[in-house]
Design a protein around this motif. Structure first.
Motif, PDB file in Angstrom:
ATOM      1  N   ALA A  77      47.711  40.272  45.449  1.00 37.16           N
ATOM      2  CA  ALA A  77      46.615  41.085  44.902  1.00 37.16           C
ATOM      3  C   ALA A  77      45.557  41.389  45.961  1.00 37.16           C
ATOM      4  O   ALA A  77      44.951  42.454  45.966  1.00 37.16           O
ATOM      5  CB  ALA A  77      45.989  40.377  43.716  1.00 37.16           C
ATOM      6  N   GLY A 135      43.584  46.587  34.351  1.00 38.78           N
ATOM      7  CA  GLY A 135      43.135  47.370  33.193  1.00 38.78           C
ATOM      8  C   GLY A 135      43.736  48.771  33.172  1.00 38.78           C
ATOM      9  O   GLY A 135      44.219  49.241  32.139  1.00 38.78           O
ATOM     10  N   SER A 179      48.673  40.408  32.214  1.00 35.19           N
ATOM     11  CA  SER A 179      48.437  40.196  33.646  1.00 35.19           C
ATOM     12  C   SER A 179      48.345  41.509  34.415  1.00 35.19           C
ATOM     13  O   SER A 179      48.075  41.512  35.613  1.00 35.19           O
ATOM     14  CB  SER A 179      49.543  39.317  34.238  1.00 35.19           C
ATOM     15  N   GLY A 217      44.942  48.612  39.996  1.00 34.40           N
ATOM     16  CA  GLY A 217      45.771  47.543  40.542  1.00 34.40           C
ATOM     17  C   GLY A 217      45.523  47.296  42.020  1.00 34.40           C
ATOM     18  O   GLY A 217      46.231  46.502  42.645  1.00 34.40           O
ATOM     19  N   ALA A 218      44.512  47.934  42.598  1.00 34.18           N
ATOM     20  CA  ALA A 218      44.248  47.778  44.042  1.00 34.18           C
ATOM     21  C   ALA A 218      43.674  46.399  44.373  1.00 34.18           C
ATOM     22  O   ALA A 218      43.687  45.984  45.524  1.00 34.18           O
ATOM     23  CB  ALA A 218      43.291  48.864  44.515  1.00 34.18           C
ATOM     24  N   VAL A 233      53.030  38.760  43.414  1.00 35.87           N
ATOM     25  CA  VAL A 233      52.090  39.879  43.596  1.00 35.87           C
ATOM     26  C   VAL A 233      50.978  39.478  44.560  1.00 35.87           C
ATOM     27  O   VAL A 233      50.224  38.549  44.297  1.00 35.87           O
ATOM     28  CB  VAL A 233      51.460  40.309  42.244  1.00 35.87           C
ATOM     29  N   SER A 248      39.143  43.954  40.569  1.00 35.55           N
ATOM     30  CA  SER A 248      38.704  42.884  39.649  1.00 35.55           C
ATOM     31  C   SER A 248      39.010  41.522  40.240  1.00 35.55           C
ATOM     32  O   SER A 248      38.219  40.576  40.095  1.00 35.55           O
ATOM     33  CB  SER A 248      39.423  42.994  38.295  1.00 35.55           C
ATOM     34  N   GLU A 307      33.314  47.809  36.832  1.00 36.95           N
ATOM     35  CA  GLU A 307      33.528  49.065  36.098  1.00 36.95           C
ATOM     36  C   GLU A 307      32.651  49.184  34.858  1.00 36.95           C
ATOM     37  O   GLU A 307      33.161  49.374  33.754  1.00 36.95           O
ATOM     38  CB  GLU A 307      34.997  49.152  35.687  1.00 36.95           C
TER      39      GLU A 307
HETATM   40  N1  LIG Z   1      46.159  36.765  36.115  1.00 37.21           N
HETATM   41  C1  LIG Z   1      47.044  37.540  36.737  1.00 37.21           C
HETATM   42  N2  LIG Z   1      48.364  37.223  36.753  1.00 37.21           N
HETATM   43  C2  LIG Z   1      49.269  37.990  37.389  1.00 37.21           C
HETATM   44  N3  LIG Z   1      48.962  39.119  38.068  1.00 37.21           N
HETATM   45  C3  LIG Z   1      47.676  39.484  38.096  1.00 37.21           C
HETATM   46  C4  LIG Z   1      46.648  38.724  37.429  1.00 37.21           C
HETATM   47  N4  LIG Z   1      45.458  39.352  37.623  1.00 37.21           N
HETATM   48  C5  LIG Z   1      45.724  40.446  38.369  1.00 37.21           C
HETATM   49  N5  LIG Z   1      47.044  40.528  38.658  1.00 37.21           N
HETATM   50  C6  LIG Z   1      47.695  41.569  39.471  1.00 37.21           C
HETATM   51  O1  LIG Z   1      46.963  41.718  40.676  1.00 37.21           O
HETATM   52  C7  LIG Z   1      46.884  43.105  41.049  1.00 37.21           C
HETATM   53  C8  LIG Z   1      45.420  43.503  41.197  1.00 37.21           C
HETATM   54  O2  LIG Z   1      44.833  43.558  39.897  1.00 37.21           O
HETATM   55  P1  LIG Z   1      43.292  43.889  39.652  1.00 37.21           P
HETATM   56  O3  LIG Z   1      43.023  43.665  38.194  1.00 37.21           O
HETATM   57  O4  LIG Z   1      42.479  43.162  40.639  1.00 37.21           O
HETATM   58  O5  LIG Z   1      43.251  45.452  39.984  1.00 37.21           O
HETATM   59  P2  LIG Z   1      42.037  46.509  39.842  1.00 37.21           P
HETATM   60  O6  LIG Z   1      41.882  47.153  41.180  1.00 37.21           O
HETATM   61  O7  LIG Z   1      40.851  45.843  39.267  1.00 37.21           O
HETATM   62  O8  LIG Z   1      42.668  47.572  38.831  1.00 37.21           O
HETATM   63  P3  LIG Z   1      42.025  48.496  37.632  1.00 37.21           P
HETATM   64  O9  LIG Z   1      41.319  49.625  38.287  1.00 37.21           O
HETATM   65  O10 LIG Z   1      43.248  48.998  36.927  1.00 37.21           O
HETATM   66  O11 LIG Z   1      41.163  47.608  36.783  1.00 37.21           O
HETATM   67  C9  LIG Z   1      47.640  43.871  39.976  1.00 37.21           C
HETATM   68  O12 LIG Z   1      48.949  44.096  40.449  1.00 37.21           O
HETATM   69  C10 LIG Z   1      47.648  42.923  38.793  1.00 37.21           C
HETATM   70  O13 LIG Z   1      48.787  43.151  37.980  1.00 37.21           O
END
Ligand SMILES: Nc1ncnc2c1ncn2[C@@H]1O[C@H](COP(=O)(O)OP(=O)(O)OP(=O)(O)O)[C@@H](O)[C@H]1O
Length: 515
Positions: free
Chosen positions: A20, A415, A412, A41-42, A18, A45, A164
């Motif tokens: 990220a 949220g 993983s 998932g963008a 992935v 975080s 958030e």
């Molecule tokens: N510890 C981890 N292990 C594996 N994949 C991860 C991990 N942390 C994040 N990811 C992946 O990285 C991508 C980005 O996740 P992230 O949590 O940064 O998204 P987000 O923009 O904060 O989303 P949300 O609005 O749903 O909180 C996602 O596909 C997530 O599944």
């Protein structure tokens, strides 16, 4: 333009396959509020965690106030003047606010008396008054959020990351948080605010960055941007294609069509009679609540946090036994039924605290989707994983869960994607008669909110009863046939959702100012 408080250049971060974050450039000015937007998932975080030293980037460089910055841990980030408030709370419930803060402040060698002086100063400067002697577990969620922010500010950071923070707050608390962000910026600090709520962005942001699939997809100074532009960058399609509720939320016209009209003609599927419940501290949470939800209708419950809504959902899910009164599902009395028995009888429940009550982070996405229903995939006592993963694959696609596959661990997922999994599971409950959904759109991006609202409508149109507990009044108005307001343990109403004054009426009932 002054030296950026934070500058990211070409930041990349992968988790296995992935990607990220890919090549993210970002510049945050001191004395500004910089919003980070993006679908679930963008990578929002992940980006915050890289800046806060919780994750090491695979590529790219960072500078803090012009100096090279590469924190090896959150402690190192804090020492460099960076603080973060996470999506999930970190306070210890059995301790008081002061005890929690002293624990954090250990590194600062804070003494109790000194802490109080610091708290008074923070309260005056940033509109953050908190009671140091309050027990954390007895505090409403909005107050706990304030403590998290105070905890982050104790180190007097130059840059504060808020991941958030408003997802769990009611409108009054959001106003207070916005004031805090503005006061922090006015004091010269840089504030990075992750949010899905475009109304907040319009009110508070000096600049914004949109992430999409881990890349920067748009942004700039708010004086040169419009909210519909940001929305388009976020969801990758024109705002005109959004449904009416969301289009209204971003101040745009929509050709998404009118709300479907439904009639509540079916039998009662969920009934409550004289339900009473008290909290651990002995206060009355539900004072003899009666309610009917009929097949084919959506009933909403609004209310300021702490007025009995959470306890009502706990009684319905079977997590709490009421002191008196009855709960029925169809013809069955489920007052004393276990959560598993309720599921078998056709009750779907999306609890408010999904992280704690609705998922097992260590199990796979597939296992979480079929928790309590694994028997469906057993053959001669053995679990047929291939069949289970195939069924999970269908739900993943239907609910647009962003994940490498059904075997991925639930913990993983981002949220918002975790939330979609819980919704997918509960909406696909066998023999579903009634779905109870607490804050079903919390933490979801705007495209996902639209999708979930349509799913709930579809669930009612298919002949199920739907009960939605939400602090999002526009969503309740767009969704529900009848809305009650939870106030001091009683249900007031119903409010006629077709009346032009419905929103105002709900507001009056919520605040106890109704005639
Ligand atoms: N510890 C981890 N292990 C594996 N994949 C991860 C991990 N942390 C994040 N990811 C992946 O990285 C991508 C980005 O996740 P992230 O949590 O940064 O998204 P987000 O923009 O904060 O989303 P949300 O609005 O749903 O909180 C996602 O596909 C997530 O599944």
């Amino acid at each position: 333009m002054s030296t950026p408080a934070l500058q990211l250049t070409g930041i990349g971060k992968s988790f296995g396959d992935v990607l990220a974050l890919r090549g993210v450039d970002l510049s945050v000015q001191p004395g500004t509020v910089h919003c980070i937007l993006g679908e679930n998932g963008a990578g929002k975080s992940t980006l915050c965690n890289v800046v806060y030293g919780g994750l090491r980037p695979d590529t790219g460089t960072m500078t803090l106030a012009g100096r090279r910055y590469a924190p090896g841990s959150p402690a190192a980030a804090m020492a460099d003047g960076v603080a973060m408030v996470h999506q999930h709370f970190s306070l210890i419930g059995t301790m008081t606010v002061a005890e929690n803060l002293l624990l954090t402040g250990r590194g600062l060698r804070l003494r109790r008396a000194e802490l109080r002086t610091r708290l008074d100063r923070l309260a005056d400067d940033y509109h953050l008054r908190i009671d140091p002697d309050a027990l954390v577990s007895a505090m409403p969620i909005g107050a706990r959020q304030k403590v998290e922010i105070v905890k982050a500010l104790l180190t007097d950071p130059a840059l504060i990351l808020l991941d958030e923070p408003t997802g769990v707050l009611d409108p009054g608390e959001i106003d207070a948080l916005i004031e805090t962000c503005q006061a922090l910026a006015a004091a010269g600090k840089a504030v990075v605010l992750v949010t899905h709520k475009l109304g907040e962005v319009a009110r508070v942001a000096d600049a914004a960055t949109v992430l999409r699939g881990g890349e920067v997809a748009g942004g700039g100074r708010m004086s040169e941007l419009t909210i519909p532009q940001l929305t388009t960058a976020m969801v990758g399609r024109p705002v005109s294609e959004l449904g009416p509720v969301l289009a209204a939320g971003v101040g745009a016209e929509s050709d998404g069509g009118a709300m479907p009209e439904r009639r509540a003609t079916g039998p009662v599927v969920l009934g409550l009679r004289g339900v009473r419940a008290t909290r651990a501290d002995g206060s009355v949470a539900l004072s003899g609540v009666g309610l009917d939800v009929r097949a084919g209708e959506i009933v909403g419950i609004a209310g300021v946090e702490g007025n009995g809504q959470s306890e009502l959902v706990a009684v319905l899910s079977g997590a709490t036994r009421p002191e008196s009164g009855t709960v029925t599902l169809g013809d069955a009395d489920i007052t004393s039924a276990s959560p598993a028995q309720r599921t078998r009888l056709g009750l779907g429940v999306v609890p408010e605290d999904r992280h704690r009550e609705a998922m097992v982070a260590e199990l796979s996405l597939s296992e979480n989707l079929f928790l309590g229903r694994l028997h469906r995939f057993r053959r001669m006592g053995l679990l047929d994983r291939r069949r289970m993963d195939a069924a999970a694959g269908d739900l993943i696609e239907q609910f647009s869960v962003r994940t490498p596959g059904p075997g991925t661990s639930m913990g993983s997922l981002s949220g918002g994607n975790q939330q979609k999994v819980v919704l997918a599971r509960e909406l696909s409950t066998e023999n579903l008669q009634c779905l109870v959904a607490a804050q079903p759109t919390r933490g979801l991006d705007i495209g996902a909110v639209e999708f979930v609202l349509n799913q709930l409508r579809g669930c009612a149109s298919a002949g199920n009863g739907v009960l939605v507990v939400s602090s999002e009044i526009p969503e309740l108005l767009a969704l529900c046939d009848r809305i009650f307001v939870s106030y001091r343990g009683a249900l007031l109403g119903p409010v006629d959702t077709a009346a032009a004054t419905a929103g105002q009426r709900i507001g009056e009932l919520m605040t106890g100012t109704a005639a």
